[in-house]
Design a protein around this motif. Structure first.
Motif, short mmCIF file in Angstrom:
data_model
loop_
_atom_site.label_atom_id
_atom_site.label_comp_id
_atom_site.label_asym_id
_atom_site.label_seq_id
_atom_site.Cartn_x
_atom_site.Cartn_y
_atom_site.Cartn_z
N ALA A 165 0.80 -1.33 0.05
CA ALA A 165 -0.02 -0.07 -0.06
C ALA A 165 0.89 1.36 -0.02
O ALA A 165 0.40 2.43 -0.28
N ASP A 166 2.17 1.18 0.46
CA ASP A 166 2.82 2.43 0.57
C ASP A 166 4.38 2.02 1.02
O ASP A 166 4.85 0.83 0.86
N PRO A 167 5.34 2.63 1.10
CA PRO A 167 6.75 2.30 1.16
C PRO A 167 6.86 1.43 2.28
O PRO A 167 7.99 0.56 2.27
N ALA A 168 6.19 1.42 3.32
CA ALA A 168 6.31 0.48 4.42
C ALA A 168 5.96 -0.96 4.27
O ALA A 168 6.72 -1.67 4.78
N ASP A 169 5.08 -1.24 3.26
CA ASP A 169 5.02 -2.87 2.98
C ASP A 169 5.13 -3.04 1.51
O ASP A 169 4.58 -3.91 1.19
N THR A 170 5.71 -2.43 0.82
CA THR A 170 6.29 -2.58 -0.59
C THR A 170 7.87 -3.28 -0.41
O THR A 170 8.34 -3.13 0.65
N SER A 171 8.48 -3.81 -1.43
CA SER A 171 9.82 -4.11 -1.26
C SER A 171 10.51 -3.16 -2.36
O SER A 171 10.52 -3.43 -3.58
N PRO A 172 11.23 -2.10 -2.01
CA PRO A 172 11.68 -1.13 -2.88
C PRO A 172 13.10 -1.83 -3.22
O PRO A 172 13.59 -2.70 -2.87
N LEU A 173 13.30 -1.10 -4.62
CA LEU A 173 14.73 -1.60 -5.23
C LEU A 173 15.63 -0.59 -4.75
O LEU A 173 15.53 0.73 -4.74
N CYS A 174 16.65 -1.01 -3.94
CA CYS A 174 17.72 -0.25 -3.25
C CYS A 174 19.02 -0.25 -3.73
O CYS A 174 19.44 -1.28 -4.16
N LEU A 175 19.61 0.83 -3.50
CA LEU A 175 21.17 1.12 -4.17
C LEU A 175 22.06 0.92 -2.75
O LEU A 175 21.89 1.93 -1.99
N VAL A 176 23.19 0.22 -3.06
CA VAL A 176 24.09 0.32 -1.95
C VAL A 176 25.38 1.58 -2.41
O VAL A 176 25.41 1.47 -3.34
N THR A 177 25.16 2.40 -1.24
CA THR A 177 26.19 3.47 -1.70
C THR A 177 27.13 3.52 -0.54
O THR A 177 27.05 3.25 0.83
N GLY A 178 28.47 4.11 -1.01
CA GLY A 178 29.39 4.36 0.32
C GLY A 178 29.97 5.54 0.40
O GLY A 178 30.88 6.09 1.12
N ASP A 179 29.19 6.62 -0.50
CA ASP A 179 29.61 8.02 -0.39
C ASP A 179 28.88 8.82 0.66
O ASP A 179 27.77 8.83 1.05
N HIS A 180 29.55 9.83 1.21
CA HIS A 180 29.38 10.61 2.31
C HIS A 180 28.12 11.71 1.76
O HIS A 180 27.09 11.87 2.52
N SER A 181 28.30 12.08 0.54
CA SER A 181 27.06 12.93 0.09
C SER A 181 26.98 12.41 -1.46
O SER A 181 28.08 12.04 -2.33
N TYR A 182 25.77 12.69 -1.98
CA TYR A 182 25.57 12.15 -3.31
C TYR A 182 24.15 12.79 -3.47
O TYR A 182 23.38 13.18 -3.01
N GLU A 183 23.88 12.49 -4.91
CA GLU A 183 22.53 13.21 -5.48
C GLU A 183 22.15 11.94 -6.41
O GLU A 183 22.74 11.32 -7.29
#
Length: 488
Positions: free
Chosen positions: A346-364
């Motif tokens: 129904a919303d971000p809390a119960d979907t399975s988002p597609l996530c990106l691993v990052t190691g940067d302190h700052s990014y866009e």
């Protein structure tokens, strides 16, 4: 002289397991509630790593700290799965997969029948018999093919006790990794707890002439530990010691970066020397400083941005589903240069988002989001888990704003549209967002967030804060032109 600076594999790569195969090194790590699981990385110098695929398309639960072993020309990964709401497991359970090479193809998981244990470590004893050690430290015999157990777990080592006034999370004897050097077996393990205070986790060593013991603790334990919170790397542990290029010895472990627990536990490399009486010593004074690289190592490259190319898109390489159900990858369809994500929940809390691993302190990160027909919602997030995330989405009528894992009451005056460009900038935990109609000017979202607390000690969940795209409701969402770039 070539130098390197930790981490050698940035971003959330906890509990690294590494094996030398000829002149190459292969590494994987705890992938927890991600699918595909067990990303495989290859290196020739221990400093620069390349993604080569994933060993576990469909995890059976949350995938904890594994061990990689080679025996008689075949490769094995011993895996503890932890029950999740979507898995069929009732208790922590250790399985094994195997393959003719580290490139696979990998078998389906085989149940070893070990319950209530984690952190397997494989060893071949002095008589050629195979064994598996687990947290505790307990040991069970394996069959010759390594695909079943013989007998029950038996206690073989009680650990090394640090002074009571040391500030740790918990004793937690875990992460056994074994090697043989000369006449000695070395048992490298972790105590002190993997999160909690920065001075908690540490690496200890014991040795024996037999895998059955008795095990003798190194008099100078621990060989690695964060002694002060001013150090750059915290909670160092889950280590593997192995021969590196030029036959020098090295240790890989994980740790949190001071001030950036949000990035999760990253992979650290440090040199190992040996005392005259045969004990390993972590030789670097400060693993946060530049240090001499292994022989013939290539220079470390800087963090680089990328544009998502759907024609070359591979799950596991940067991107993975969080908390997947079986068959989660079927939600994703590539359409030319677009990603089409079927809605779930129904919303971000119960979907399975597609996530990106990052190691940067700052990014866009920015992306064009277009809703398909019907009551569907999609957007761009910084996602820790289903209880902690922030970002924005659209449902065709209004913009939806999220903070702290909840939809906020803020009514952002964004246009009612089924297609918007979205942008999130994370500058050392200060998060600013923008949106724009296609071809239009960027408009800054009215809210900013501070996310330094989006980490494991806040939630009791050993994950990291990751950029993510999501699709919820009914129907699908199309994502175009996704771009990521590090800042600074």
């Amino acid at each position: 002289m070539t130098t390197f600076t930790n981490p050698v594999l940035a971003g959330d790569r906890p509990d690294p397991a590494v094996i030398r195969v000829g002149d190459e090194y292969w590494l994987t790590y705890s992938s927890f509630e991600s699918a595909p699981g067990l990303p495989l990385y290859r290196s020739t110098d221990l400093v620069n790593w390349t993604f080569e695929g994933s060993a576990l398309p469909e995890p059976l639960g949350s995938t904890f700290a594994v061990d990689i072993a080679e025996h008689d020309g075949r490769f094995f990964i011993y895996i503890p799965f932890i029950p999740t709401p979507w898995s069929a497991l009732a208790d922590a359970s250790i399985f094994v997969i195997h393959a003719p090479s580290m490139r696979g193809p990998w078998s389906q998981p085989i149940d070893l029948g070990i319950r209530g244990a984690i952190d397997p470590g494989h060893v071949v004893g002095e008589d050629g018999t195979r064994y598996l050690l687990v947290n505790g430290i307990r040991m069970v015999r394996l069959t010759d093919d390594g695909l079943a157990t013989v007998g029950d777990l038996e206690q073989v080592y009680d650990g090394w006790r640090y002074p009571d006034d040391w500030v740790t999370e918990a004793y937690a004897l875990e992460g056994p990794k074994l090697l043989r050097r000369g006449e000695w077996f070395y048992l490298v393990s972790a105590v002190g707890g993997t999160a909690g205070p920065p001075t908690g986790h540490m690496v200890i060593v014991a040795r024996s002439r037999s895998v059955h013991g008795p095990w003798e603790n190194y008099p100078a334990n621990p060989i690695a530990r964060t002694r002060d919170a001013s150090e750059r790397w915290w909670s160092r542990g889950h280590a593997t010691i192995l021969r590196g290029p030029g036959e020098a010895w090295w240790m890989l472990s994980h740790g949190y970066e001071n001030g950036f627990r949000t990035l999760g536990r990253q992979v650290l490399l440090e040199p190992i020397s040996w005392t005259d009486d045969g004990w390993p010593v972590a030789a670097a004074r400060d693993i946060g400083a530049a240090q001499p690289a292994p022989v013939d190592a290539a220079p470390q490259g800087p963090s680089v941005g990328f544009a998502l190319d759907a024609t070359a898109f591979r799950l596991g390489d940067r991107w993975a589903f969080h908390a997947p159900s079986p068959g989660e990858a079927d939600r994703l369809r590539l359409d030319g240069s677009d990603l089409v994500l079927q809605a779930k929940g129904a919303d971000p809390a119960d979907t399975s988002p597609l996530c990106l691993v990052t190691g940067d302190h700052s990014y866009e990160i920015e992306v064009d989001v277009e809703l398909g027909p019907g009551p569907v919602e999609g957007g761009l997030l910084l996602f820790f888990n289903d209880q902690l995330f922030c970002g924005m989405g659209l449902d065709g009528e209004r913009m939806l704003s999220y903070s702290g894992g909840h939809r906020t009451h803020w009514r952002e005056p964004a246009p009612s549209a089924r297609r918007l460009r979205l942008r999130i900038r994370n500058e050392e935990h200060i998060v600013t967002s923008w949106y724009a109609l296609p071809g239009g000017e960027w408009v800054r979202h009215g809210l900013r967030y501070e996310t330094s607390g989006y980490h494991a000690n806040t939630m009791g969940d050993l994950l990291s804060l990751r950029p993510a795209i999501y699709s919820a409701g009914e129907g699908h969402v199309t994502f175009r032109g996704l771009r990521y770039r590090p800042l600074g």
